[in-house]
Design a protein around this motif. Structure first.
Motif, PDB file in Angstrom:
ATOM      1  N   ALA A   1       7.549   2.339   5.929  1.00 39.99           N
ATOM      2  CA  ALA A   1       8.442   1.351   7.075  1.00 39.99           C
ATOM      3  C   ALA A   1       7.947   0.444   7.290  1.00 39.99           C
ATOM      4  CB  ALA A   1       7.637   2.341   8.387  1.00 39.99           C
ATOM      5  N   GLU A   2       6.638  -0.184   6.897  1.00 42.15           N
ATOM      6  CA  GLU A   2       6.152  -1.796   7.843  1.00 42.15           C
ATOM      7  C   GLU A   2       7.163  -2.362   6.531  1.00 42.15           C
ATOM      8  OE1 GLU A   2       4.480   1.521   6.677  1.00 42.15           O
ATOM      9  OE2 GLU A   2       2.163   0.749   7.907  1.00 42.15           O
ATOM     10  N   THR A   3       7.107  -1.308   5.444  1.00 43.92           N
ATOM     11  CA  THR A   3       7.985  -2.982   4.055  1.00 43.92           C
ATOM     12  C   THR A   3       9.107  -2.573   5.143  1.00 43.92           C
ATOM     13  OG1 THR A   3       5.959  -2.182   2.442  1.00 43.92           O
ATOM     14  CG2 THR A   3       8.506  -2.564   1.912  1.00 43.92           C
TER      15      THR A   3
ATOM     16  N   GLU B   1       1.666   1.427  -4.235  1.00 41.48           N
ATOM     17  CA  GLU B   1       0.253   1.484  -5.437  1.00 41.48           C
ATOM     18  C   GLU B   1      -1.216   1.555  -4.175  1.00 41.48           C
ATOM     19  OE1 GLU B   1      -1.107  -0.819  -7.623  1.00 41.48           O
ATOM     20  OE2 GLU B   1       1.126  -1.536  -8.788  1.00 41.48           O
ATOM     21  N   GLU B   2      -1.592   3.161  -4.875  1.00 45.50           N
ATOM     22  CA  GLU B   2      -2.835   3.476  -4.074  1.00 45.50           C
ATOM     23  C   GLU B   2      -4.158   2.270  -4.090  1.00 45.50           C
ATOM     24  OE1 GLU B   2      -5.726   7.433  -4.598  1.00 45.50           O
ATOM     25  OE2 GLU B   2      -3.830   7.625  -5.123  1.00 45.50           O
ATOM     26  N   ASN B   3      -3.595   1.917  -4.868  1.00 51.47           N
ATOM     27  CA  ASN B   3      -5.024   0.775  -4.878  1.00 51.47           C
ATOM     28  C   ASN B   3      -4.301  -0.499  -5.575  1.00 51.47           C
ATOM     29  OD1 ASN B   3      -7.489   2.435  -5.997  1.00 51.47           O
ATOM     30  ND2 ASN B   3      -6.390   2.676  -7.889  1.00 51.47           N
ATOM     31  N   PHE B   4      -3.785  -0.662  -4.005  1.00 53.73           N
ATOM     32  CA  PHE B   4      -2.967  -1.814  -3.697  1.00 53.73           C
ATOM     33  C   PHE B   4      -3.929  -3.227  -3.386  1.00 53.73           C
ATOM     34  CE2 PHE B   4      -1.857  -4.935  -0.622  1.00 53.73           C
ATOM     35  CZ  PHE B   4      -0.761  -5.332  -0.761  1.00 53.73           C
TER      36      PHE B   4
ATOM     37  N   PHE C   1       9.907   6.855  -8.964  1.00 52.51           N
ATOM     38  CA  PHE C   1       8.375   5.571  -8.273  1.00 52.51           C
ATOM     39  C   PHE C   1       8.758   5.227  -7.211  1.00 52.51           C
ATOM     40  CE2 PHE C   1       9.955   4.558 -13.165  1.00 52.51           C
ATOM     41  CZ  PHE C   1       8.832   4.450 -13.955  1.00 52.51           C
ATOM     42  N   GLU C   2       7.400   5.541  -7.289  1.00 51.14           N
ATOM     43  CA  GLU C   2       6.956   4.864  -5.733  1.00 51.14           C
ATOM     44  C   GLU C   2       7.310   3.759  -5.480  1.00 51.14           C
ATOM     45  OE1 GLU C   2       5.952   6.548  -3.346  1.00 51.14           O
ATOM     46  OE2 GLU C   2       5.633   8.719  -4.439  1.00 51.14           O
ATOM     47  N   SER C   3       8.674   3.484  -5.287  1.00 48.23           N
ATOM     48  CA  SER C   3       9.087   2.161  -5.132  1.00 48.23           C
ATOM     49  C   SER C   3      10.291   1.789  -3.966  1.00 48.23           C
ATOM     50  CB  SER C   3       9.174   1.371  -6.177  1.00 48.23           C
ATOM     51  OG  SER C   3      10.662   1.993  -6.594  1.00 48.23           O
ATOM     52  N   LEU C   4      10.229   1.213  -3.334  1.00 51.61           N
ATOM     53  CA  LEU C   4      11.929   0.579  -2.771  1.00 51.61           C
ATOM     54  C   LEU C   4      12.294  -0.947  -2.852  1.00 51.61           C
ATOM     55  CD1 LEU C   4       9.270   0.406   0.920  1.00 51.61           C
ATOM     56  CD2 LEU C   4      11.385   1.944   0.058  1.00 51.61           C
TER      57      LEU C   4
ATOM     58  N   PRO D   1       0.739  -1.059   0.186  1.00 51.26           N
ATOM     59  CA  PRO D   1      -0.205   0.149  -0.092  1.00 51.26           C
ATOM     60  C   PRO D   1       0.760   1.188  -0.006  1.00 51.26           C
ATOM     61  CG  PRO D   1      -0.868  -1.595   1.831  1.00 51.26           C
ATOM     62  CD  PRO D   1       0.624  -2.191   0.906  1.00 51.26           C
ATOM     63  N   LEU D   2       0.750   2.538  -0.619  1.00 46.46           N
ATOM     64  CA  LEU D   2       1.117   3.532  -0.538  1.00 46.46           C
ATOM     65  C   LEU D   2       1.062   3.860   0.699  1.00 46.46           C
ATOM     66  CD1 LEU D   2       2.294   5.380  -2.588  1.00 46.46           C
ATOM     67  CD2 LEU D   2      -0.040   6.232  -2.645  1.00 46.46           C
ATOM     68  N   GLY D   3       1.977   4.601   1.218  1.00 42.77           N
ATOM     69  CA  GLY D   3       2.366   5.254   2.308  1.00 42.77           C
ATOM     70  C   GLY D   3       2.368   3.729   3.568  1.00 42.77           C
TER      71      GLY D   3
END
Length: 138
Positions: free
Chosen positions: A21-23, A62-65, A45-48, A16-18
């Motif tokens: 920390a958990e990831t 992703e926003e629509n995870f 890109f929003e990724s780790l 999920p987007l945001g």
């Protein structure tokens, strides 16, 4: 033109987007993976990214995870008992599966509901080997 597969370069799952920390906690603290820095050209890109041994794992935020229950990464590891102990220490639930001859393995859905498999081969059946693995035995 002739070509051949060398293997996987990387794989991607989502979170999920945001949930950075958990990831990071799941992959670095619990699983002991090293976070990798993305190239500057991909930094928007929003990724780790994480080093998972022979490959790189991209976690796209992703926003629509939605979680994958069937399609899943399977991580080959050493000392699976040690990883199980580690997961117990962090209260991460998992379920052992005894249906793959020659391997000890388990599944967890602890990373945002994704099915993730971890396995350690004791004796890998030749039928489960790639041609590259078979050739390396000769």
């Amino acid at each position: 033109m002739t070509f051949s597969f060398k293997g996987l370069d990387h794989m991607q799952i989502t979170a999920p987007l945001g949930s950075e920390a958990e990831t990071r906690k799941f992959f670095t603290e619990i699983l002991g993976c090293k976070e990798m820095e993305k190239p500057e050209s991909l930094s928007h890109f929003e990724s780790l990214w994480f080093d998972v041994g022979k490959h790189i794992l991209h976690v796209g935020l992703e926003e629509n995870f939605h979680a994958e229950k069937r399609g899943h990464p399977a991580f080959e590891i050493t000392n699976i008992a040690g990883l199980m102990d580690r997961l117990k220490e962090y209260n991460v639930p998992f379920e052992e599966d005894y249906n793959l001859p020659g391997a000890r393995r388990f599944y967890t859905y602890a990373f945002f509901g994704h099915r993730m498999e971890f396995l350690e081969w004791q004796v890998k059946p030749e039928a489960m080997m790639t041609d590259v693995e078979k050739a390396s035995m000769k």
